[in-house]
Design a protein around this motif. Structure first.
Motif, PDB file in Angstrom:
ATOM      1  N   UNK A  51       1.061  -0.756  -0.129  1.00  0.00           N
ATOM      2  CA  UNK A  51      -0.423   0.352  -0.048  1.00  0.00           C
ATOM      3  C   UNK A  51       0.649   1.186  -0.197  1.00  0.00           C
ATOM      4  N   UNK A  52       1.918   1.316   0.213  1.00  0.00           N
ATOM      5  CA  UNK A  52       2.571   2.381   0.536  1.00  0.00           C
ATOM      6  C   UNK A  52       3.762   2.591  -0.925  1.00  0.00           C
ATOM      7  N   UNK A  53       3.720   1.889  -1.510  1.00  0.00           N
ATOM      8  CA  UNK A  53       4.280   1.875  -2.756  1.00  0.00           C
ATOM      9  C   UNK A  53       3.193   2.254  -3.873  1.00  0.00           C
ATOM     10  N   UNK A  54       2.065   2.163  -3.670  1.00  0.00           N
ATOM     11  CA  UNK A  54       0.916   2.951  -5.035  1.00  0.00           C
ATOM     12  C   UNK A  54       1.436   3.775  -4.808  1.00  0.00           C
ATOM     13  N   UNK A  55       1.112   4.257  -6.559  1.00  0.00           N
ATOM     14  CA  UNK A  55       1.234   5.458  -6.824  1.00  0.00           C
ATOM     15  C   UNK A  55       2.653   5.639  -7.650  1.00  0.00           C
ATOM     16  N   UNK A  56       3.765   5.465  -7.557  1.00  0.00           N
ATOM     17  CA  UNK A  56       4.938   5.609  -6.746  1.00  0.00           C
ATOM     18  C   UNK A  56       5.644   4.734  -8.306  1.00  0.00           C
ATOM     19  N   UNK A  57       5.790   6.388  -9.377  1.00  0.00           N
ATOM     20  CA  UNK A  57       6.666   5.856 -10.165  1.00  0.00           C
ATOM     21  C   UNK A  57       8.537   5.902 -10.601  1.00  0.00           C
ATOM     22  N   UNK A  58       9.088   6.326 -11.393  1.00  0.00           N
ATOM     23  CA  UNK A  58      10.748   6.421 -11.657  1.00  0.00           C
ATOM     24  C   UNK A  58      10.970   5.363  -9.934  1.00  0.00           C
ATOM     25  N   UNK A  59      10.308   4.170  -9.500  1.00  0.00           N
ATOM     26  CA  UNK A  59      11.378   3.950  -8.228  1.00  0.00           C
ATOM     27  C   UNK A  59      12.802   2.980  -8.373  1.00  0.00           C
ATOM     28  N   UNK A  60      13.546   3.203  -7.455  1.00  0.00           N
ATOM     29  CA  UNK A  60      14.825   3.212  -7.741  1.00  0.00           C
ATOM     30  C   UNK A  60      15.485   2.804  -6.316  1.00  0.00           C
ATOM     31  N   UNK A  61      16.002   1.976  -5.692  1.00  0.00           N
ATOM     32  CA  UNK A  61      16.661   1.366  -5.039  1.00  0.00           C
ATOM     33  C   UNK A  61      17.971   1.013  -4.711  1.00  0.00           C
ATOM     34  N   UNK A  62      18.841   1.574  -3.068  1.00  0.00           N
ATOM     35  CA  UNK A  62      20.424   2.183  -3.168  1.00  0.00           C
ATOM     36  C   UNK A  62      20.719   1.259  -2.577  1.00  0.00           C
ATOM     37  N   UNK A  63      21.699  -0.031  -2.624  1.00  0.00           N
ATOM     38  CA  UNK A  63      22.206  -0.919  -1.450  1.00  0.00           C
ATOM     39  C   UNK A  63      23.053  -0.463  -0.661  1.00  0.00           C
ATOM     40  N   UNK A  64      23.978   0.263   0.456  1.00  0.00           N
ATOM     41  CA  UNK A  64      24.820  -0.147   0.634  1.00  0.00           C
ATOM     42  C   UNK A  64      25.602  -0.433   1.758  1.00  0.00           C
ATOM     43  N   UNK A  65      25.826  -1.351   1.623  1.00  0.00           N
ATOM     44  CA  UNK A  65      26.696  -2.509   2.730  1.00  0.00           C
ATOM     45  C   UNK A  65      27.507  -1.604   3.772  1.00  0.00           C
ATOM     46  N   UNK A 119      15.137   3.798  -0.694  1.00  0.00           N
ATOM     47  CA  UNK A 119      13.969   3.546  -2.739  1.00  0.00           C
ATOM     48  C   UNK A 119      14.072   5.324  -2.133  1.00  0.00           C
ATOM     49  N   UNK A 120      13.921   5.765  -4.207  1.00  0.00           N
ATOM     50  CA  UNK A 120      13.589   7.178  -3.971  1.00  0.00           C
ATOM     51  C   UNK A 120      12.582   6.667  -5.059  1.00  0.00           C
ATOM     52  N   UNK A 121      11.107   7.739  -5.101  1.00  0.00           N
ATOM     53  CA  UNK A 121      10.412   7.599  -6.130  1.00  0.00           C
ATOM     54  C   UNK A 121       9.592   8.355  -6.453  1.00  0.00           C
TER      55      UNK A 121
END
Length: 166
Positions: free
Chosen positions: A13-27, A37-39
């Motif tokens: 439900x949190x992601x509804x309507x998101x566009x251009x979604x990108x996740x950046x993972x940093x160890x 998570x940017x959108x």
């Protein structure tokens, strides 16, 4: 680790309507993983972020516990990983949510069709899969490498196997 574009999902439900979604993972040095998570959302004129913390739960790194909004936790399973880490499929233990992600903003249509077909045979409700829209965020045409430099810190790649519990 690194940058992953959401190609399609059975969204929360949190992601509804998101566009251009990108996740950046940093160890991190402690073995945990910072997730940004940017959108972009149609009704907003700026990029939003949701920050999460990933905690690998197995030697294979295919099972994670992810904390978000500082109070919620959920198990995440890496159930498919493409050649040379070009795409991945992530789900939760009850298969209610699903994310198909890739290093680029698109997967060849035939390959995406094969991935989704495979998910159907694994018991996922593929009719609920929604394709991500790209192009609305002002930086969506920016090369991934430049976006990464602007938005993330040091990244390290770790080996990931496939979760066998799904």
């Amino acid at each position: 680790m690194g940058t992953w574009h959401v190609i399609a999902s059975i969204p929360t439900f949190v992601e509804e309507g998101h566009q251009d979604a990108v996740e950046h993972y940093i160890l991190r040095e402690d073995g945990k993983i910072d997730i940004d998570y940017s959108y972009w959302k149609e009704d907003k004129d700026e990029c939003d972020h949701i920050f999460q913390l990933g905690i690998p739960q197995s030697q294979t790194n295919a099972e994670w516990m992810v904390e978000f909004f500082w109070i919620f936790q959920s198990g995440y399973l890496v159930i498919e990983l493409g050649t040379e880490y070009r795409y991945t499929v992530i789900t939760v233990p009850n298969k209610k949510y699903l994310w198909i992600m890739a290093r680029e903003k698109a997967i060849p249509p035939q390959q995406l069709k094969q991935i989704i077909s495979g998910l159907k045979t694994k018991g996922f409700e593929t009719s609920k899969i929604e394709m991500m829209t790209y192009g609305s965020w002002p930086f969506s045409s920016m090369p991934d490498w430049l976006l990464w430099i602007l938005m993330a810190q040091k990244s390290e790649r770790i080996g990931i196997d496939i979760a066998t519990t799904v």
